[in-house]
Enzyme design. Structure first.
Site, PDB file in Angstrom:
ATOM      1  N   THR A 290       0.817  -1.212   0.000  1.00 54.47           N
ATOM      2  CA  THR A 290       0.000   0.000   0.000  1.00 54.47           C
ATOM      3  C   THR A 290       0.850   1.260   0.000  1.00 54.47           C
ATOM      4  OG1 THR A 290      -1.727  -1.159   1.205  1.00 54.47           O
ATOM      5  CG2 THR A 290      -1.815   1.230   1.241  1.00 54.47           C
ATOM      6  N   SER A 296      -5.977   1.698  -2.102  1.00 52.36           N
ATOM      7  CA  SER A 296      -6.471   0.416  -2.604  1.00 52.36           C
ATOM      8  C   SER A 296      -6.159   0.191  -4.077  1.00 52.36           C
ATOM      9  CB  SER A 296      -7.993   0.331  -2.403  1.00 52.36           C
ATOM     10  OG  SER A 296      -8.315   0.381  -1.032  1.00 52.36           O
ATOM     11  N   GLY A 329       3.323  -3.016   8.517  1.00 46.95           N
ATOM     12  CA  GLY A 329       3.593  -3.748   9.745  1.00 46.95           C
ATOM     13  C   GLY A 329       4.996  -4.328   9.737  1.00 46.95           C
ATOM     14  N   ARG A 461     -25.046 -10.912  36.471  1.00 40.87           N
ATOM     15  CA  ARG A 461     -25.504  -9.617  36.970  1.00 40.87           C
ATOM     16  C   ARG A 461     -27.023  -9.589  37.118  1.00 40.87           C
ATOM     17  NH1 ARG A 461     -24.878  -4.884  39.692  1.00 40.87           N
ATOM     18  NH2 ARG A 461     -25.455  -3.040  38.480  1.00 40.87           N
ATOM     19  N   GLY A 545     -21.485   0.380  32.306  1.00 40.93           N
ATOM     20  CA  GLY A 545     -20.214   1.025  32.653  1.00 40.93           C
ATOM     21  C   GLY A 545     -19.099   0.036  32.851  1.00 40.93           C
ATOM     22  N   THR A 566     -10.812  -2.121   7.215  1.00 40.28           N
ATOM     23  CA  THR A 566     -10.122  -1.414   6.132  1.00 40.28           C
ATOM     24  C   THR A 566      -8.779  -2.006   5.733  1.00 40.28           C
ATOM     25  OG1 THR A 566      -9.322   0.196   7.787  1.00 40.28           O
ATOM     26  CG2 THR A 566     -11.231   0.827   6.480  1.00 40.28           C
ATOM     27  N   GLU A 568      -6.315  -5.393   4.578  1.00 41.14           N
ATOM     28  CA  GLU A 568      -6.538  -6.505   3.649  1.00 41.14           C
ATOM     29  C   GLU A 568      -7.654  -6.136   2.662  1.00 41.14           C
ATOM     30  OE1 GLU A 568      -4.885  -9.178   3.005  1.00 41.14           O
ATOM     31  OE2 GLU A 568      -3.453  -8.958   4.630  1.00 41.14           O
ATOM     32  N   ASP A 570     -10.231  -2.406   1.829  1.00 38.51           N
ATOM     33  CA  ASP A 570     -11.343  -1.660   2.412  1.00 38.51           C
ATOM     34  C   ASP A 570     -12.646  -2.403   2.122  1.00 38.51           C
ATOM     35  OD1 ASP A 570     -13.663   0.364   1.824  1.00 38.51           O
ATOM     36  OD2 ASP A 570     -12.311   1.401   3.194  1.00 38.51           O
TER      37      ASP A 570
END
Length: 778
Positions: A290, A296, A329, A461, A545, A566, A568, A570
């Site tokens: 890229t 792309s 990467g 819960r 929360g 997005t 490998e 988009d």
């Protein structure tokens, strides 16, 4: 070939003393990094071992070569026999080892053994080793001392979650179990590392540990340390998705993208030179495709590799800043990159090819002409060292061209086995589709983690009660809470089966299958990763929360998977490719079959109008009809076909009115996305149906059937607007579907714990305080 020593009837007393500890260490089929470290630090240095003993121990402590089933059984029988000889005495594994050593010392073969196995120093050495090893599971202890098994009352489930888990694991249960066992080692424990540099070093170390176990090279040929098994690699990658997603992505970049590009695009020269080192993490590398400027649009990337006949080399160059390789990467740790370039030979551009370019020397210093910038902090995945890379007239040998699909010889002549440049480009990219097969699997693992946390919390819960004296109600007993989570649970199962189908198609692929597989991979990658984003948000909200606290994992899960939509490819772009593929197949059918295809198409329309669009069918609210596979498949196929036909007619109309094909495509872009979604959902449904039909366990089949029906009807409900517009549903039928979805959410809730248990996510991976550390409300 096994490296286990031959099984003898007896081993030395010293080795007998170690068998219980070795058996326990291997009980999960994995010798973890901590266990290897302990055995090296303490085991090999035991004072009572001879050189021959150490040789046996060396064979039994190779993490890449687990003991054979025969050897493991031999160990177990030896231990059980010793327990029986000593009257079923209980104790520690060291006690058992000492009993076995004493017995062996009495044998004729070892009658001259002078070691006192009752001596305190011997016991102290063995106990020190035991303390260094990872704690033995209770299951292992109870297997050796069966009457110590606690007699606890087991929860009753309507199906066996272990059988459901086996169905989800498919052919790769052993691989997944092995990785989960490895991740239980303390060295893989989650740590809060606020600075990206420390986090990256931790992830790098984890990758190195996985490589030492032989997992990095698993998809490579055996001569390079692998098993030539892409299916196992996909299962390993998916399982890493239950742990730290930075680890999963760096693992994928190093072994899948970098190593995979060398394997798929290179030839034997490159394989011999690099694959072994890549699989062992001795050569960390990048996948540099890229670019900042074109994203792309790979075909128009600007980095060039120009052949220089005077030096028999390529000159790799970034002509401007926008041509820099973006978001790469392993950029900060990598020593080499697979760089995608425009290949220029003798003034002619031969299109996109891949060249191996060294980035750093052995001391990790950047080489001349290489510029690397750190991408810095990201929304998530900060354990992955993303960077930007530029090349300034970097010279690399001609042989560094990955030349499976295009080569330049010593005379500077370009040749390719594929003459058509367009076909060559798409064939080359098609070999790298494995990334799109694997990424959604890790994303789905994250989605399953979120569901396991939210459903587990909903089963603990309590909130509000009908009166002050009554017990408060479990969250998951509220219909609104069931509505939030149960359809997502059903879709997670549906996607699991669809992704298993995709993986099998990819592993067993032929050249003729690749176009269809690329369409499937693009569609399922997009649909699945969008689902991950959606479900994690819903699960976070369902935990209130508590879900917002970092200790309960949603912060990391949401942040780390957000980019899956997005990279490998988009998702929106990929879904347009899916629609193009479906349209191409439709046009090809008409082109090849001519009038027969037209007649069949008209016949289908008449048949559909008669069977499905007649007044009785669109008003049918009978429960049996609404729950039937026939209705679901008919509805999903109707939506796909109607969308396909209307899109094809619309594009043709634009072209007849003077628009170019590209203009027609732009005008119909959103329509194409609708077609792609309809295609993918029909595919997912069909695969779910096949799994249900093949299931041979009645209880599991019933549980699957309920999930399938919930997935089918909730998907129709989601798209009811479209079905209304196309007169496939009446309001009465739509309301009946809504009622059944509500009811089926309640049905699925009854087995919610068993469904998430079947995911098999270990507590040490889930690590959410609200379910792992908390106790149920009373």
């Amino acid at each position: 070939m096994s490296t286990n020593p031959p099984i003898r009837f007896t081993y030395s007393p010293a080795i007998q003393s170690l068998i219980p500890l070795l058996y326990a260490a291997w009980s999960d089929q994995v010798l973890s990094p901590s266990e290897v470290r302990a055995l090296k630090a303490k085991g090999y240095k035991l004072s009572f071992l001879t050189d021959e003993d150490r040789e046996v121990l060396l064979h039994w402590t190779n993490p890449k070569q687990r003991p054979t089933r025969q050897l493991s059984k031999y160990w177990e029988l030896q231990m059980q026999q010793s327990i029986a000889d000593f009257g079923g005495a209980h104790g520690s594994l060291v006690d058992l080892g000492l009993m076995m050593a004493k017995k062996a010392a009495q044998d004729v073969e070892h009658h001259n053994c002078v070691i006192n196995w009752a001596a305190a120093p011997i016991r102290a050495e063995l106990e020190a080793l035991e303390n260094q090893l990872v704690l033995v599971s209770l299951d292992t202890y109870h297997r050796l001392f069966p009457d110590t098994t606690p007699k606890e009352k087991q929860l009753q489930e309507s199906f066996d979650s272990s059988k459901m888990a086996a169905l989800l694991d498919d052919d790769y249960g052993d691989a997944r179990t092995r990785v989960k066992a490895l991740l239980s080692d303390p060295v893989f424990q989650y740590k809060t590392l606020p600075h990206k540099e420390a986090y990256r070093e931790q992830v790098l170390e984890w990758c190195q540990l996985l490589a030492a176990q032989g997992l990095g090279a698993i998809s490579y040929p055996e001569e390079y340390g692998g098993k030539n098994d892409m299916g196992v690699y996909a299962a390993v990658f998916e399982t890493l998705g239950y742990h730290d997603l930075s680890l999963a992505i760096k693992f994928g970049v190093q072994f899948g993208l970098f190593g995979g590009s060398i394997h798929a695009l290179g030839t034997k020269y490159h394989h011999d030179l690099y694959l072994d080192a890549v699989g062992k993490m001795k050569l960390p590398g990048c996948f540099a495709m890229t670019e900042t400027g074109h994203g792309s649009n790979v075909r128009e990337l600007e980095t060039t590799a120009t052949y220089d006949p005077n030096t028999d080399s390529f000159i790799v160059h970034s002509p401007n800043r926008a041509a820099g390789k973006e978001y790469i990467g392993n950029a900060m740790h990598g020593r080499m990159a697979t760089v995608f370039v425009q290949l220029l030979v003798d003034g002619k551009n031969h299109g996109v090819h891949a060249v191996l370019v060294p980035l750093r020397d052995e001391q990790y210093q950047l080489l001349p002409g290489i510029t690397v910038e750190d991408c810095g902090y990201k929304l998530g995945l900060n354990g992955v060292d993303n960077g930007r890379i530029w090349f300034n007239q970097v010279k690399v040998p001609r042989q560094n061209l990955l030349n499976r699909f295009g080569d330049v010889d010593e005379q500077g002549q370009y040749t390719s086995p594929i003459e058509n440049p367009s076909k060559r480009f798409f064939t080359m990219l098609g070999t790298l589709v494995g990334g799109r097969v694997c990424v959604p699997r890790a994303g789905l693992s994250a989605a399953k983690s979120g569901l396991a946390i939210a459903i587990g919390y909903g089963l603990k819960r309590r909130q509000f009660a009908p009166n002050p004296q009554a017990q408060e109600t479990l969250l998951l007993d509220y219909p609104s809470h069931q509505r939030r989570l149960m359809p997502h649970l059903a879709k997670a199962y549906a996607l699991d089966f669809a992704l298993t189908y995709l993986t099998k198609r990819y592993v067993e692929r032929t050249e003729e299958d690749m176009r269809e597989i690329e369409t499937l991979a693009a569609g399922l990658k997009s649909y699945s990763t969008w689902f991950t984003t959606e479900v994690l948000q819903e699960c976070r909200e369902a935990c209130g929360g508590k879900g917002y606290l970092a200790e309960n994992r949603f912060a990391a899960l949401k942040a780390d998977t957000d980019v899956f939509t997005t990279f490998e490819g988009d998702n929106t772009v990929l879904m347009q490719l899916v629609a193009r593929g479906v349209l191409s197949d439709f046009r090809k059918e008409f082109h090849e079959e001519g009038n027969m295809a037209v007649l069949r198409y008209l016949g289908d329309r008449v048949s559909t109008a008669f069977t499905e669009l007649n007044p009785f069918a669109i008003r049918n609210t009978d429960r049996q009809h609404l729950l039937s596979t026939e209705f679901h498949q008919a509805a999903f196929r109707f939506r796909e076909k109607r969308t396909l036909h209307s899109l094809a007619n619309r594009m043709q109309r634009h072209i007849r009115n003077g628009s170019s094909s590209y203009e027609a495509f732009l005008k119909c872009q959103t329509h194409m996305l609708s077609l792609a979604e309809a295609f993918v959902e029909r595919l997912i449904l069909d695969e779910f149906v096949k799994v249900v039909e093949k299931c041979d366990d009645s209880a599991v089949k019933t549980a699957l059937q309920e999930l399938y029906q919930l997935f089918a009807l909730s998907t129709i409900e989601k798209n009811k607007g479209w079905f209304f517009e196309n007169e496939y549903l009446t309001p009465a039928k739509s309301k009946a579907i809504v009622r059944i979805v509500d009811e089926w959410c309640g049905k699925v809730r009854k087995n919610a714990q068993a469904y998430i248990d079947a995911f098999g996510i270990p507590d040490h991976c889930l690590a959410a305080e609200i379910i792992v550390g908390a106790t149920p409300s009373q």
